[in-house]
Design a protein around this motif. Structure first.
Motif, PDB file in Angstrom:
ATOM      1  N   GLU A  68      32.199   3.046  -3.876  1.00  0.00           N
ATOM      2  CA  GLU A  68      32.782   3.730  -5.024  1.00  0.00           C
ATOM      3  C   GLU A  68      33.141   2.696  -6.088  1.00  0.00           C
ATOM      4  OE1 GLU A  68      36.675   5.394  -4.331  1.00  0.00           O
ATOM      5  OE2 GLU A  68      37.143   3.885  -2.811  1.00  0.00           O
ATOM      6  N   PRO A 103      41.494  10.038 -16.594  1.00  0.00           N
ATOM      7  CA  PRO A 103      40.190  10.358 -15.995  1.00  0.00           C
ATOM      8  C   PRO A 103      39.002  10.162 -16.927  1.00  0.00           C
ATOM      9  CG  PRO A 103      41.817  11.995 -15.357  1.00  0.00           C
ATOM     10  CD  PRO A 103      42.480  11.129 -16.395  1.00  0.00           C
ATOM     11  N   GLU A 157      35.982   7.389 -16.345  1.00  0.00           N
ATOM     12  CA  GLU A 157      34.578   7.779 -16.217  1.00  0.00           C
ATOM     13  C   GLU A 157      33.713   7.042 -17.237  1.00  0.00           C
ATOM     14  OE1 GLU A 157      31.583   9.292 -14.183  1.00  0.00           O
ATOM     15  OE2 GLU A 157      33.720   9.495 -13.662  1.00  0.00           O
ATOM     16  N   GLN A 158      34.243   6.813 -18.439  1.00  0.00           N
ATOM     17  CA  GLN A 158      33.488   6.054 -19.441  1.00  0.00           C
ATOM     18  C   GLN A 158      33.228   4.625 -18.962  1.00  0.00           C
ATOM     19  OE1 GLN A 158      36.132   6.664 -22.757  1.00  0.00           O
ATOM     20  NE2 GLN A 158      34.978   8.409 -23.549  1.00  0.00           N
ATOM     21  N   ARG A 169      33.015   3.651 -15.847  1.00  0.00           N
ATOM     22  CA  ARG A 169      31.996   3.740 -14.798  1.00  0.00           C
ATOM     23  C   ARG A 169      30.606   3.838 -15.417  1.00  0.00           C
ATOM     24  NH1 ARG A 169      36.186   7.185 -12.392  1.00  0.00           N
ATOM     25  NH2 ARG A 169      37.033   6.100 -10.553  1.00  0.00           N
ATOM     26  N   ASP A 170      30.495   4.561 -16.521  1.00  0.00           N
ATOM     27  CA  ASP A 170      29.209   4.672 -17.209  1.00  0.00           C
ATOM     28  C   ASP A 170      28.766   3.322 -17.772  1.00  0.00           C
ATOM     29  OD1 ASP A 170      29.032   7.365 -16.636  1.00  0.00           O
ATOM     30  OD2 ASP A 170      29.815   8.015 -18.582  1.00  0.00           O
TER      31      ASP A 170
END
Length: 259
Positions: A151, A177, A181-182, A184-185
């Protein structure tokens, strides 16, 4: 494995010791010095903790030779600030406007490259380009992300901004959140094992003001995740089909490290 980092680093010395405990030989290399092809060829993995032209070139040579890297040269390319901002915008982050002439209002002066030997951004100072100052509390929300193989773990450390004086760590908080997520992108786009992004909070939301491809991780309490990340890279085969188009972004002249 080799680590481009000061051997006494608060965090990476701990990571190195834990990897040695797991039976891995760990050699630290002084940042800012060139690594020979022979040195690189004797490694199974090259890990980088410093944004430096010599690090960039060593990582590129390692990948060309089929040697695994942790935060390879594509990640270091984010140290070219305008490249980093473009990537942040691509994943949906808001980035303050940039100009090559001083804005009429307050601004932050920055160098084009975030090499470790360049000066820090300066409030209303001189720089290669200028970023409009977003009205916000002088608190950085420092997002750290590490890919453990299973992860991508994200932690957020609040710190007083260096723009207003000495940096001081405040506390760890839960990530937003959408911002997590940005990030992670960004990691997926660049094939990074770890990344840091500084956000500031204004009345109308968050702005990304810097992306860091070689974080210190001080006070982030992520030593265990860093160890797992290295082990995950060592356990997988090097992908020889990795995209190479980004290499053209920086030339030998821009790097200043021609052979």
């Amino acid at each position: 494995m080799g680590v481009i980092c000061n051997e006494e680093h608060d965090v990476f010395s701990v990571v190195g010791d834990e990897l040695r405990n797991r039976g891995i030989r760990v050699d630290f290399f002084e940042p800012g010095t060139a690594l020979s092809e022979e040195t690189i060829s004797n490694l199974d993995l090259l890990m980088n903790k410093k944004v430096d032209p010599h690090s960039f070139r060593a990582l590129e040579r390692a990948e060309s030779a089929g040697i695994a890297t942790w935060n390879g040269y594509r990640t270091v390319l984010l140290g070219a600030r305008l490249v980093g901002y473009r990537v942040l915008e691509r994943v949906g982050c808001r980035v303050p406007p940039v100009s090559f002439e001083k804005p009429s209002g307050d601004y932050v002066a920055k160098t084009s490259f975030d090499w470790h030997f360049h000066p820090d951004p300066e409030f209303n100072g001189e720089g290669d380009f200028y970023q409009e100052l977003v009205p916000a509390d002088p608190i950085d929300h420092k997002y750290y992300a590490v890919d453990t193989g299973d992860e991508i773990v994200v932690r957020v450390l609040r710190a007083k901004s260096k723009l207003r004086g000495k940096k001081e760590y405040i506390d760890l908080i839960d990530p937003e959140p959408v911002l997590a997520e940005q990030i992670r992108d960004v990691m997926k786009l660049t094939g990074s094992q770890a990344i840091g992004v500084d956000f500031i909070e204004s009345d109308d939301g968050y702005w990304a003001v810097d992306v860091n491809p070689a974080m210190s991780f001080r006070e982030a309490e992520m030593e265990d995740q860093l160890v797992e990340s290295v082990l995950a890279v060592l356990s997988r085969d090097t992908d020889d089909s990795t995209e190479t188009a980004i290499r053209s972004v920086l030339t030998e002249r821009e790097l200043g490290t021609g052979d």
